[in-house]
Design a protein around this motif. Sequence first.
Motif, PDB file in Angstrom:
ATOM      1  N   VAL A  92     -20.154  27.327 -27.465  1.00 32.88           N
ATOM      2  CA  VAL A  92     -21.535  27.674 -27.142  1.00 32.88           C
ATOM      3  C   VAL A  92     -21.625  27.708 -25.626  1.00 32.88           C
ATOM      4  CG1 VAL A  92     -23.961  27.009 -27.281  1.00 32.88           C
ATOM      5  CG2 VAL A  92     -22.440  26.592 -29.234  1.00 32.88           C
ATOM      6  N   VAL A  93     -22.114  28.812 -25.085  1.00 30.40           N
ATOM      7  CA  VAL A  93     -22.184  28.991 -23.637  1.00 30.40           C
ATOM      8  C   VAL A  93     -23.647  29.069 -23.211  1.00 30.40           C
ATOM      9  CG1 VAL A  93     -21.497  30.402 -21.666  1.00 30.40           C
ATOM     10  CG2 VAL A  93     -20.008  30.255 -23.674  1.00 30.40           C
ATOM     11  N   GLN A  94     -24.033  28.180 -22.316  1.00 32.30           N
ATOM     12  CA  GLN A  94     -25.365  28.267 -21.700  1.00 32.30           C
ATOM     13  C   GLN A  94     -25.174  28.314 -20.181  1.00 32.30           C
ATOM     14  OE1 GLN A  94     -28.223  25.033 -22.212  1.00 32.30           O
ATOM     15  NE2 GLN A  94     -29.906  26.508 -22.308  1.00 32.30           N
ATOM     16  N   VAL A  96     -16.475  22.162 -31.776  1.00 30.09           N
ATOM     17  CA  VAL A  96     -17.247  23.090 -30.944  1.00 30.09           C
ATOM     18  C   VAL A  96     -17.320  22.542 -29.519  1.00 30.09           C
ATOM     19  CG1 VAL A  96     -19.526  24.126 -30.560  1.00 30.09           C
ATOM     20  CG2 VAL A  96     -18.610  23.913 -32.891  1.00 30.09           C
ATOM     21  N   ALA A  97     -17.066  23.417 -28.558  1.00 29.31           N
ATOM     22  CA  ALA A  97     -17.197  23.061 -27.141  1.00 29.31           C
ATOM     23  C   ALA A  97     -18.408  23.774 -26.552  1.00 29.31           C
ATOM     24  CB  ALA A  97     -15.936  23.451 -26.377  1.00 29.31           C
ATOM     25  N   VAL A  98     -19.162  23.047 -25.765  1.00 28.44           N
ATOM     26  CA  VAL A  98     -20.334  23.598 -25.086  1.00 28.44           C
ATOM     27  C   VAL A  98     -20.009  23.740 -23.609  1.00 28.44           C
ATOM     28  CG1 VAL A  98     -22.777  23.294 -24.527  1.00 28.44           C
ATOM     29  CG2 VAL A  98     -21.884  22.497 -26.740  1.00 28.44           C
ATOM     30  N   ILE A  99     -20.071  24.965 -23.098  1.00 32.44           N
ATOM     31  CA  ILE A  99     -19.904  25.198 -21.668  1.00 32.44           C
ATOM     32  C   ILE A  99     -21.299  25.388 -21.098  1.00 32.44           C
ATOM     33  CG2 ILE A  99     -18.941  26.691 -19.893  1.00 32.44           C
ATOM     34  CD1 ILE A  99     -16.641  27.269 -21.788  1.00 32.44           C
ATOM     35  N   GLY A 100     -21.726  24.390 -20.329  1.00 33.24           N
ATOM     36  CA  GLY A 100     -23.116  24.341 -19.918  1.00 33.24           C
ATOM     37  C   GLY A 100     -23.366  24.795 -18.498  1.00 33.24           C
ATOM     38  N   GLU A 101     -24.551  24.474 -18.024  1.00 33.69           N
ATOM     39  CA  GLU A 101     -24.970  24.834 -16.675  1.00 33.69           C
ATOM     40  C   GLU A 101     -24.171  24.035 -15.646  1.00 33.69           C
ATOM     41  OE1 GLU A 101     -26.986  27.180 -15.943  1.00 33.69           O
ATOM     42  OE2 GLU A 101     -28.078  27.596 -17.793  1.00 33.69           O
ATOM     43  N   PHE A 120     -34.864  22.680 -19.663  1.00 36.68           N
ATOM     44  CA  PHE A 120     -34.279  23.604 -20.638  1.00 36.68           C
ATOM     45  C   PHE A 120     -32.837  23.225 -20.974  1.00 36.68           C
ATOM     46  CE2 PHE A 120     -32.640  25.579 -16.799  1.00 36.68           C
ATOM     47  CZ  PHE A 120     -31.418  26.103 -17.188  1.00 36.68           C
ATOM     48  N   ALA A 121     -32.075  22.780 -19.967  1.00 35.26           N
ATOM     49  CA  ALA A 121     -30.671  22.423 -20.190  1.00 35.26           C
ATOM     50  C   ALA A 121     -30.566  21.132 -21.004  1.00 35.26           C
ATOM     51  CB  ALA A 121     -29.955  22.280 -18.852  1.00 35.26           C
ATOM     52  N   GLU A 122     -31.377  20.150 -20.649  1.00 36.30           N
ATOM     53  CA  GLU A 122     -31.347  18.877 -21.366  1.00 36.30           C
ATOM     54  C   GLU A 122     -31.760  19.050 -22.822  1.00 36.30           C
ATOM     55  OE1 GLU A 122     -30.297  15.998 -20.464  1.00 36.30           O
ATOM     56  OE2 GLU A 122     -30.263  15.955 -18.276  1.00 36.30           O
ATOM     57  N   ARG A 123     -32.796  19.861 -23.052  1.00 36.63           N
ATOM     58  CA  ARG A 123     -33.292  20.015 -24.424  1.00 36.63           C
ATOM     59  C   ARG A 123     -32.325  20.822 -25.286  1.00 36.63           C
ATOM     60  NH1 ARG A 123     -38.278  18.055 -25.096  1.00 36.63           N
ATOM     61  NH2 ARG A 123     -39.475  17.566 -23.208  1.00 36.63           N
ATOM     62  N   THR A 124     -31.657  21.802 -24.702  1.00 34.97           N
ATOM     63  CA  THR A 124     -30.634  22.539 -25.458  1.00 34.97           C
ATOM     64  C   THR A 124     -29.536  21.589 -25.904  1.00 34.97           C
ATOM     65  OG1 THR A 124     -31.081  24.519 -24.136  1.00 34.97           O
ATOM     66  CG2 THR A 124     -29.067  24.509 -25.444  1.00 34.97           C
ATOM     67  N   LEU A 125     -29.113  20.740 -24.981  1.00 29.63           N
ATOM     68  CA  LEU A 125     -28.045  19.784 -25.285  1.00 29.63           C
ATOM     69  C   LEU A 125     -28.488  18.802 -26.364  1.00 29.63           C
ATOM     70  CD1 LEU A 125     -25.185  19.391 -24.294  1.00 29.63           C
ATOM     71  CD2 LEU A 125     -26.044  17.828 -22.548  1.00 29.63           C
ATOM     72  N   GLU A 126     -29.753  18.363 -26.301  1.00 27.35           N
ATOM     73  CA  GLU A 126     -30.285  17.480 -27.345  1.00 27.35           C
ATOM     74  C   GLU A 126     -30.193  18.147 -28.715  1.00 27.35           C
ATOM     75  OE1 GLU A 126     -34.273  16.528 -26.349  1.00 27.35           O
ATOM     76  OE2 GLU A 126     -33.752  15.396 -24.533  1.00 27.35           O
ATOM     77  N   GLY A 127     -30.613  19.413 -28.775  1.00 31.29           N
ATOM     78  CA  GLY A 127     -30.581  20.137 -30.045  1.00 31.29           C
ATOM     79  C   GLY A 127     -29.168  20.341 -30.558  1.00 31.29           C
ATOM     80  N   LEU A 128     -28.245  20.661 -29.657  1.00 30.72           N
ATOM     81  CA  LEU A 128     -26.845  20.845 -30.038  1.00 30.72           C
ATOM     82  C   LEU A 128     -26.265  19.556 -30.625  1.00 30.72           C
ATOM     83  CD1 LEU A 128     -25.718  22.828 -26.875  1.00 30.72           C
ATOM     84  CD2 LEU A 128     -25.441  23.665 -29.215  1.00 30.72           C
ATOM     85  N   ARG A 129     -26.472  18.456 -29.920  1.00 30.77           N
ATOM     86  CA  ARG A 129     -25.874  17.187 -30.338  1.00 30.77           C
ATOM     87  C   ARG A 129     -26.480  16.668 -31.638  1.00 30.77           C
ATOM     88  NH1 ARG A 129     -25.723  14.674 -24.182  1.00 30.77           N
ATOM     89  NH2 ARG A 129     -23.553  15.268 -23.711  1.00 30.77           N
ATOM     90  N   ASP A 151     -38.234  27.300 -27.290  1.00 29.43           N
ATOM     91  CA  ASP A 151     -37.904  26.020 -27.914  1.00 29.43           C
ATOM     92  C   ASP A 151     -36.400  25.819 -27.776  1.00 29.43           C
ATOM     93  OD1 ASP A 151     -37.458  23.789 -29.478  1.00 29.43           O
ATOM     94  OD2 ASP A 151     -38.891  24.369 -31.027  1.00 29.43           O
ATOM     95  N   PHE A 152     -36.002  25.223 -26.653  1.00 27.77           N
ATOM     96  CA  PHE A 152     -34.576  25.093 -26.362  1.00 27.77           C
ATOM     97  C   PHE A 152     -33.890  24.079 -27.276  1.00 27.77           C
ATOM     98  CE2 PHE A 152     -35.722  27.260 -22.409  1.00 27.77           C
ATOM     99  CZ  PHE A 152     -34.651  28.136 -22.287  1.00 27.77           C
ATOM    100  N   ARG A 153     -34.621  23.089 -27.744  1.00 30.57           N
ATOM    101  CA  ARG A 153     -34.005  22.140 -28.685  1.00 30.57           C
ATOM    102  C   ARG A 153     -33.654  22.853 -29.987  1.00 30.57           C
ATOM    103  NH1 ARG A 153     -34.120  17.644 -32.031  1.00 30.57           N
ATOM    104  NH2 ARG A 153     -33.349  15.741 -31.030  1.00 30.57           N
TER     105      ARG A 153
END
Length: 339
Positions: free
Chosen positions: A244-246, A179-184, A195-204, A159-161
């Motif tokens: 947060v690093v993904q 907080v800064a998110v360093i993503g894919e 997975f990347a989009e849903r993680t970002l949705e949950g973070l935001r 559950d990436f969100r």
Amino acid sequence: MVTLAEVAQHAGVSASTVSYVLSGKRSISSTTRQRVEESIRELGYHPNAGARALASSRSNIIALMIPLRTDMYVPVMMEIAIAVATAARAHGYDVLLLTGEEGPDAVRRVTGSGLAEAMIVMDVELDDERLPLLRATHQPSVLIGLPADTSGLTCVDLDFRATGALCVEHLASLGHRDVAVIGEAPGVYERHTGFAERTLEGLRARARELGLRLLHRPFEGGYDAMALTLSRIFDERPGTTGFVVQNEAAVEPLLALLRQRGRAVPEDVSVVAVCPEQVAVQASVRLTSVAVPAQEMGRHAVEQLVAKLGGRGSDEVVLLPPELTVRASSGPAPGWTGP
């Protein structure tokens, strides 16, 4: 190589009886079945896979579609693949690995050839071009990943969100507000990989609820690229104390550059990662992280697929709940004295 006729002669039965024991197409007495099975074991007989597939319309092969892209972290993809292969073998299936970026053509090739009985599909995008074909085919399939529309599909994923939300909650509980998110890599977001989009949705979403300011920056890879990314983050948000690093490739360059800038982890800056457990514990600073449960995802996918092959499964979405493990990389924000 031992033949079916030799097994029949050894067991004192006809070749057709041995064939029926192997295929299960006809009822055979328990005594005869036992005698044939003992002869098979003693002689070391292995049915020819091609002939067996033709006779039974089954190949006992699962196709695993796992496009190996340069902007994806290949070790975790292969860990999932190994888990799929191990679980499949335990159920009597072999795995055909398809690593090309063929999209719908790969689905057509598998369904048209009849080589594989079913498919497991990885690297799933929100609007994946393979989905209409998967919904239309009679062959069972399972996705390791979550598209935007899951109707008519069976999906297994972390559950990436909720994962993104959990990372924000942890940093917020320690007093971090910027907080800064360093993503894919950028290409991962351009393809709208699930997975990347849903993680970002949950973070935001969780950051908005908790009143945190969030800055997201994709990361292509390399020390120089990280130096530029970090400079831009601190220029834009000098008060950033949480990361947060993904992106597994970003971990060590980030930690090294923070040290170079005189920002201690976790005294000055906290880092939380979404990554395999091995990456988190082997980093130069042991990372607080949400682990990507690669083995569990692969095993669940196979179990769902085997159930569908046996006529027992139904279309459903299985989301594995995230678990955050606190290690040495996260601590209170500078000057924070608690709630």
